[in-house]
Write a protein that holds these residues in place. Structure first.
Motif, PDB file in Angstrom:
ATOM      1  N   ASP A 163      37.779  49.185  43.109  1.00  0.00           N
ATOM      2  CA  ASP A 163      39.064  49.434  42.283  1.00  0.00           C
ATOM      3  C   ASP A 163      38.850  49.778  40.810  1.00  0.00           C
ATOM      4  O   ASP A 163      39.752  49.083  39.823  1.00  0.00           O
ATOM      5  CB  ASP A 163      39.942  48.343  42.460  1.00  0.00           C
ATOM      6  CG  ASP A 163      41.168  48.138  41.990  1.00  0.00           C
ATOM      7  OD1 ASP A 163      41.943  49.272  41.848  1.00  0.00           O
ATOM      8  OD2 ASP A 163      41.737  47.147  41.607  1.00  0.00           O
ATOM      9  N   HIS A 338      32.074  45.101  37.731  1.00  0.00           N
ATOM     10  CA  HIS A 338      31.121  44.934  39.006  1.00  0.00           C
ATOM     11  C   HIS A 338      29.845  45.823  38.962  1.00  0.00           C
ATOM     12  O   HIS A 338      29.722  46.484  39.915  1.00  0.00           O
ATOM     13  CB  HIS A 338      31.976  45.670  40.151  1.00  0.00           C
ATOM     14  CG  HIS A 338      33.158  44.746  40.493  1.00  0.00           C
ATOM     15  ND1 HIS A 338      33.357  43.352  40.686  1.00  0.00           N
ATOM     16  CD2 HIS A 338      34.700  45.038  40.519  1.00  0.00           C
ATOM     17  CE1 HIS A 338      34.688  43.000  40.954  1.00  0.00           C
ATOM     18  NE2 HIS A 338      35.481  44.143  40.887  1.00  0.00           N
ATOM     19  N   ASN A 419      29.879  42.371  45.481  1.00  0.00           N
ATOM     20  CA  ASN A 419      31.354  41.738  45.124  1.00  0.00           C
ATOM     21  C   ASN A 419      32.065  42.315  46.286  1.00  0.00           C
ATOM     22  O   ASN A 419      32.204  43.333  46.762  1.00  0.00           O
ATOM     23  CB  ASN A 419      31.974  42.634  43.952  1.00  0.00           C
ATOM     24  CG  ASN A 419      33.343  42.134  43.928  1.00  0.00           C
ATOM     25  OD1 ASN A 419      33.727  40.979  43.634  1.00  0.00           O
ATOM     26  ND2 ASN A 419      34.437  43.063  44.101  1.00  0.00           N
ATOM     27  N   GLU A 420      32.545  41.272  47.035  1.00  0.00           N
ATOM     28  CA  GLU A 420      33.536  41.281  48.220  1.00  0.00           C
ATOM     29  C   GLU A 420      32.798  42.508  49.438  1.00  0.00           C
ATOM     30  O   GLU A 420      33.727  43.274  50.007  1.00  0.00           O
ATOM     31  CB  GLU A 420      35.011  41.964  47.797  1.00  0.00           C
ATOM     32  CG  GLU A 420      35.434  41.139  46.870  1.00  0.00           C
ATOM     33  CD  GLU A 420      37.164  41.222  46.743  1.00  0.00           C
ATOM     34  OE1 GLU A 420      37.446  42.495  47.126  1.00  0.00           O
ATOM     35  OE2 GLU A 420      37.597  40.516  46.108  1.00  0.00           O
ATOM     36  N   ASN A 473      37.282  35.359  45.450  1.00  0.00           N
ATOM     37  CA  ASN A 473      38.157  35.937  44.887  1.00  0.00           C
ATOM     38  C   ASN A 473      39.609  35.774  45.768  1.00  0.00           C
ATOM     39  O   ASN A 473      39.549  36.354  46.907  1.00  0.00           O
ATOM     40  CB  ASN A 473      37.884  37.688  45.028  1.00  0.00           C
ATOM     41  CG  ASN A 473      36.914  38.034  43.839  1.00  0.00           C
ATOM     42  OD1 ASN A 473      36.183  37.171  43.088  1.00  0.00           O
ATOM     43  ND2 ASN A 473      36.326  39.346  43.966  1.00  0.00           N
ATOM     44  N   TYR A 475      43.942  35.967  46.239  1.00  0.00           N
ATOM     45  CA  TYR A 475      45.167  36.761  45.679  1.00  0.00           C
ATOM     46  C   TYR A 475      46.572  36.224  46.335  1.00  0.00           C
ATOM     47  O   TYR A 475      47.437  36.479  46.462  1.00  0.00           O
ATOM     48  CB  TYR A 475      45.034  38.176  45.839  1.00  0.00           C
ATOM     49  CG  TYR A 475      44.107  38.721  44.710  1.00  0.00           C
ATOM     50  CD1 TYR A 475      44.599  38.867  43.527  1.00  0.00           C
ATOM     51  CD2 TYR A 475      42.864  39.008  45.067  1.00  0.00           C
ATOM     52  CE1 TYR A 475      43.709  39.370  42.416  1.00  0.00           C
ATOM     53  CE2 TYR A 475      42.047  39.224  44.186  1.00  0.00           C
ATOM     54  CZ  TYR A 475      42.319  39.619  42.574  1.00  0.00           C
ATOM     55  OH  TYR A 475      41.605  40.256  41.742  1.00  0.00           O
ATOM     56  N   TYR A 479      48.691  39.543  46.782  1.00  0.00           N
ATOM     57  CA  TYR A 479      48.643  40.514  48.026  1.00  0.00           C
ATOM     58  C   TYR A 479      49.111  39.915  49.163  1.00  0.00           C
ATOM     59  O   TYR A 479      49.654  40.385  50.237  1.00  0.00           O
ATOM     60  CB  TYR A 479      47.219  40.830  48.140  1.00  0.00           C
ATOM     61  CG  TYR A 479      46.687  41.781  47.165  1.00  0.00           C
ATOM     62  CD1 TYR A 479      47.210  43.041  46.647  1.00  0.00           C
ATOM     63  CD2 TYR A 479      45.443  41.612  46.328  1.00  0.00           C
ATOM     64  CE1 TYR A 479      46.792  43.983  45.764  1.00  0.00           C
ATOM     65  CE2 TYR A 479      45.016  42.290  45.339  1.00  0.00           C
ATOM     66  CZ  TYR A 479      45.636  43.561  45.136  1.00  0.00           C
ATOM     67  OH  TYR A 479      45.117  44.357  44.244  1.00  0.00           O
ATOM     68  N   GLU A 512      37.996  35.404  40.901  1.00  0.00           N
ATOM     69  CA  GLU A 512      39.138  36.450  40.662  1.00  0.00           C
ATOM     70  C   GLU A 512      40.271  35.690  41.140  1.00  0.00           C
ATOM     71  O   GLU A 512      40.307  35.089  42.365  1.00  0.00           O
ATOM     72  CB  GLU A 512      38.907  37.858  41.507  1.00  0.00           C
ATOM     73  CG  GLU A 512      38.059  38.755  40.781  1.00  0.00           C
ATOM     74  CD  GLU A 512      37.775  40.097  41.526  1.00  0.00           C
ATOM     75  OE1 GLU A 512      38.914  40.435  42.173  1.00  0.00           O
ATOM     76  OE2 GLU A 512      37.030  40.959  41.510  1.00  0.00           O
ATOM     77  N   TRP A 557      41.318  37.313  37.047  1.00  0.00           N
ATOM     78  CA  TRP A 557      41.140  38.740  37.087  1.00  0.00           C
ATOM     79  C   TRP A 557      42.232  39.268  36.349  1.00  0.00           C
ATOM     80  O   TRP A 557      43.413  39.012  36.605  1.00  0.00           O
ATOM     81  CB  TRP A 557      40.959  39.070  38.348  1.00  0.00           C
ATOM     82  CG  TRP A 557      40.513  40.483  38.700  1.00  0.00           C
ATOM     83  CD1 TRP A 557      41.479  41.666  38.833  1.00  0.00           C
ATOM     84  CD2 TRP A 557      39.461  41.201  38.430  1.00  0.00           C
ATOM     85  NE1 TRP A 557      40.770  42.821  39.017  1.00  0.00           N
ATOM     86  CE2 TRP A 557      39.393  42.492  38.725  1.00  0.00           C
ATOM     87  CE3 TRP A 557      38.169  40.492  37.984  1.00  0.00           C
ATOM     88  CZ2 TRP A 557      38.428  43.467  38.791  1.00  0.00           C
ATOM     89  CZ3 TRP A 557      36.941  41.432  37.969  1.00  0.00           C
ATOM     90  CH2 TRP A 557      37.283  42.862  38.171  1.00  0.00           C
ATOM     91  N   PHE A 562      42.639  47.799  33.133  1.00  0.00           N
ATOM     92  CA  PHE A 562      41.639  48.803  33.223  1.00  0.00           C
ATOM     93  C   PHE A 562      41.866  50.124  34.052  1.00  0.00           C
ATOM     94  O   PHE A 562      42.796  49.853  34.626  1.00  0.00           O
ATOM     95  CB  PHE A 562      40.113  48.122  33.748  1.00  0.00           C
ATOM     96  CG  PHE A 562      40.313  47.487  35.214  1.00  0.00           C
ATOM     97  CD1 PHE A 562      40.869  46.235  35.085  1.00  0.00           C
ATOM     98  CD2 PHE A 562      40.275  48.379  36.279  1.00  0.00           C
ATOM     99  CE1 PHE A 562      40.840  45.689  36.482  1.00  0.00           C
ATOM    100  CE2 PHE A 562      40.218  47.666  37.519  1.00  0.00           C
ATOM    101  CZ  PHE A 562      40.546  46.377  37.590  1.00  0.00           C
ATOM    102  N   ARG A 570      48.981  51.020  42.022  1.00  0.00           N
ATOM    103  CA  ARG A 570      48.354  51.075  40.775  1.00  0.00           C
ATOM    104  C   ARG A 570      49.010  52.187  39.737  1.00  0.00           C
ATOM    105  O   ARG A 570      48.953  53.359  39.945  1.00  0.00           O
ATOM    106  CB  ARG A 570      46.863  51.640  40.678  1.00  0.00           C
ATOM    107  CG  ARG A 570      45.929  50.743  41.685  1.00  0.00           C
ATOM    108  CD  ARG A 570      45.514  49.449  40.779  1.00  0.00           C
ATOM    109  NE  ARG A 570      44.576  48.478  41.496  1.00  0.00           N
ATOM    110  CZ  ARG A 570      45.235  47.688  42.277  1.00  0.00           C
ATOM    111  NH1 ARG A 570      46.588  47.254  42.171  1.00  0.00           N
ATOM    112  NH2 ARG A 570      44.328  46.859  42.937  1.00  0.00           N
ATOM    113  N   ASN A 574      44.904  49.076  36.886  1.00  0.00           N
ATOM    114  CA  ASN A 574      45.239  48.044  37.358  1.00  0.00           C
ATOM    115  C   ASN A 574      45.516  46.927  36.131  1.00  0.00           C
ATOM    116  O   ASN A 574      44.942  47.068  34.863  1.00  0.00           O
ATOM    117  CB  ASN A 574      43.679  47.356  37.743  1.00  0.00           C
ATOM    118  CG  ASN A 574      43.644  46.044  38.509  1.00  0.00           C
ATOM    119  OD1 ASN A 574      44.558  44.877  37.997  1.00  0.00           O
ATOM    120  ND2 ASN A 574      43.259  45.914  39.455  1.00  0.00           N
ATOM    121  N   LYS A 576      46.358  43.558  35.913  1.00  0.00           N
ATOM    122  CA  LYS A 576      46.031  42.340  35.898  1.00  0.00           C
ATOM    123  C   LYS A 576      45.134  41.568  34.736  1.00  0.00           C
ATOM    124  O   LYS A 576      44.870  40.409  34.854  1.00  0.00           O
ATOM    125  CB  LYS A 576      45.117  41.915  37.127  1.00  0.00           C
ATOM    126  CG  LYS A 576      45.806  42.341  38.592  1.00  0.00           C
ATOM    127  CD  LYS A 576      44.995  41.532  39.869  1.00  0.00           C
ATOM    128  CE  LYS A 576      45.906  42.155  41.198  1.00  0.00           C
ATOM    129  NZ  LYS A 576      45.673  43.507  41.224  1.00  0.00           N
TER     130      LYS A 576
END
Ligand code: GCB
Length: 605
Positions: A163, A338, A419-420, A473, A475, A479, A512, A557, A562, A570, A574, A576
């Motif tokens: 992302d 990341h 990451n994830e 992370n 949300y 989400y 996050e 996060w 960014f 988006r 992003n 956040k």
């Protein structure tokens, strides 16, 4: 790889500035030999910077494929017997480099440095041409991964599972430097200390690589430049009496000056390399993250190297300003989400005593995020055609390269290997087991972790046992449970309980959490996207964190808004961020500042 440093034996010449630049949309440059002479239709391009946002040309912004950079440089007249090295801090994602038409370097991976000895290609005192081919394409065998498709007009489109915008170009400093023919090529330092009646005694274990050197000695200097210890030999130990520790919030640094000579009596030809380090320890014990034996609580953010115009290009003014904002807010740490950040950022974190979770560029190893109508057909991640053994080897090499670059930074306390990623399948277990082993082998002194994605819940997750820390992370409230903070809080607490049962004894860091927030949107109803909702949602998370001793860190996060690819989720990137992309604080920044400054007063860091 060692950083570029001036020393008695090394001179650094910057090659930053405005280079010549040309897109190669048909990928003709290699076949047509663009490296053999000057580019035919170049335009100016600053280095370091991403090329995407510098011009007003959509072709440049959306370019997929190779692009070429070029400039002239002059070899020093008084090179003597020294070698001349050409070094790039990073080129995203793949680079090939020529000097006067002769290929001197090739590097894969957009976030780590590489260099080439070009002594044989240049004449002292004479100008020469440097040509760089930069390729921004990602594949199933790159880290991060991606794949290519076409748009309706047949133009290539790069797809990826992460992302943030796929900025490309020469992102970090370019330099020439000189060094003697027998030179130091690596320094590794590990530290420990003991406390006694006469104060703290630092113990330094070191290893210097200098191929061809018969004589190596090291001198350790304190922050004022006063010698505090010395030792003979390429490997050994030294003790620092009355040592000052590197601590979060107080980044005290020593320098180990390595000296290498072909023969002991060859003092004039010796290479000198100053390697900074801090005396400190890190460990994970009984559910706590210990720095110098004391429990450490991470406060901060996941960040991005991202800003207006320059994209991912390193910028000292931006770096210092970002650290000022972090200090203003009372943060004591961040994650290099990341990908590995510029060496200058790591140096600066060392100096300011900011604690860093150092992450690889392995982001988006997951085809399961954003399913339903957004994801299209489900796609297998681990398969012969997608992420396979070759990808795994590239990932392992990348981990080793990162550790080789950053191993001496006291700010780095934890390696984040991905990451994830997909982490709930047997394939994931097979993929990560050797990678965890590779990281531990490359650095036995630091804990390791990976950042877990929300869909890989504790009942399904299969790789956490390979790691020392649980990084999450989450949300809830964004989400899922969007706008329902009571439901979000219940779900969050239930999941924390499940993780404590699943991974007992492992400290948990939230790496996050946070909602997209449109700066300036205020709402009496505190609905999602408003600044008010961001404040509420973070306050809810913090309330939960405060009620679990197993949670040892909160990194929201994101530090700042960014750029991403546009999409239905988006709007201009992003959102956040605690700060906007221009670094203005959102309302929440003040609320979190109150919390973090109070925590700083209490913890001393
Ligand atoms: C995540 C990713 C991060 C995204 C973020 C988001 O879980 O790690 O790269 O930007 O979510 O905002 O969706």
């Amino acid at each position: 790889m060692l950083s570029v440093r001036n020393s008695a034996s090394r001179t650094v010449i910057s090659l930053d500035g405005v280079w010549r630049f040309q897109l190669d949309p048909a990928d003709r440059g290699l076949l047509d030999g663009w490296f053999t002479g000057r580019l035919s239709a170049p335009r100016p391009m600053p280095v370091p910077a991403s090329y995407n946002d510098v011009t007003t040309d959509t072709e440049v912004h959306d370019h997929v494929g190779p692009a070429w950079y070029e400039r002239e440089a002059v070899a020093p007249r008084n090179l003597g017997g020294d070698r001349l090295i050409l070094r790039f801090g990073s080129v995203t994602h793949e680079a090939r480099v020529w000097v006067d038409g002769v290929e001197v370097a090739e590097h894969v991976g957009g976030y780590l440095p590489f260099e080439a000895d070009i002594t044989e290609q240049v004449t002292p005192g004479q100008a020469f041409r440097i040509t760089v081919r930069v390729d921004n394409r990602l594949s199933w065998q790159s880290i991060p991964p991606g794949y290519l498709t076409e748009d309706s007009r047949g133009r290539p489109v790069q797809r990826y599972f992460h992302d943030f915008f796929n900025y490309a170009g020469i992102h970090r400093h370019v330099a020439l430097y000189t060094r003697p023919p027998v030179a130091i090529t690596d320094v590794t330092i590990a530290t420990d200390y003991t406390d006694g009646p006469e104060g703290t005694t630092g113990r330094v274990t070191y290893a210097v690589q200098a191929p061809g050197a018969e004589h190596v000695h090291v001198i350790i200097k304190d922050a004022a430049g006063t010698e505090v210890a010395r030792a003979e030999g390429a490997e050994g130990e030294a003790t620092i009496p009355a040592a000052q520790l590197w601590r979060p919030g107080a980044g005290y640094l020593y320098t180990l000056e390595a000296h290498a000579r072909r023969r002991a009596e060859d003092a004039a030809g010796e290479d000198v390399y100053p390697q900074r380090f801090g005396v400190r320890t890190v460990a994970v014990r009984q559910g706590q993250f210990l720095i110098n034996g004391e429990p450490f609580y991470f406060r901060g953010y996941g960040r991005h190297e991202d800003n207006l115009i320059r994209g991912k290009g390193h910028d000292d003014a931006l770096m210092v300003h970002d650290f000022e904002l972090m200090a203003w807010q009372g943060a004591n740490s961040f994650r290099t989400s990341h990908y590995p950040y510029a060496e200058e950022v790591m140096d600066y974190a060392d100096e300011r005593g900011v604690v860093v979770i150092d992450e690889t560029a392995a982001v988006g190893l997951n085809t399961g995020i954003g399913g339903g109508i957004f994801g299209g057909e489900p796609m297998a991640l681990f398969s012969d055609d997608h992420v396979n053994e070759h990808t795994q080897a590239v990932h392992a090499a990348h981990i080793r390269e990162l550790i080789a670059r950053d191993k001496n930074h006291p700010c780095v306390v934890l390696w984040s290997l991905a990451n994830e990623p997909e982490s709930h399948t047997e394939e994931a277990e097979n993929y990560f087991r050797p990678l965890a082993a590779a990281a531990r082998q490359a650095d036995p002194t630091r804990p390791i972790g990976y950042v877990n994605v929300m869909i890989s819940t504790p009942d399904r997750e299969r790789v956490v046992d390979l790691f020392d820390v649980v990084m999450l992370n989450r949300y809830y409230g964004w989400y899922v449970n969007n706008g329902d903070l009571a439901g979000a809080e219940a779900a969050l607490r239930a999941e924390v309980d499940a993780w404590i049962a699943r991974a007992p004894g492992k400290p948990i860091v939230f790496t996050e959490y946070g909602p997209d927030t449109l700066a300036g949107l205020r709402d009496v109803f505190h609905r999602p996207w408003s600044e008010d909702y961001q404040t509420d949602m973070l306050a809810m998370y913090h309330r939960v964190f405060d009620s679990y001793p197993q949670i040892v860190g909160e990194q929201m996060w994101n530090f700042a808004d960014f750029q991403t690819v546009p999409g239905v989720n988006r709007v201009g990137g992003n959102k956040k961020g605690m700060f906007t992309r221009a670094r203005d604080p959102k309302q929440n920044a003040f609320a979190v500042r109150d919390r973090w400054q109070a925590m700083r007063r209490e913890s001393g860091n």
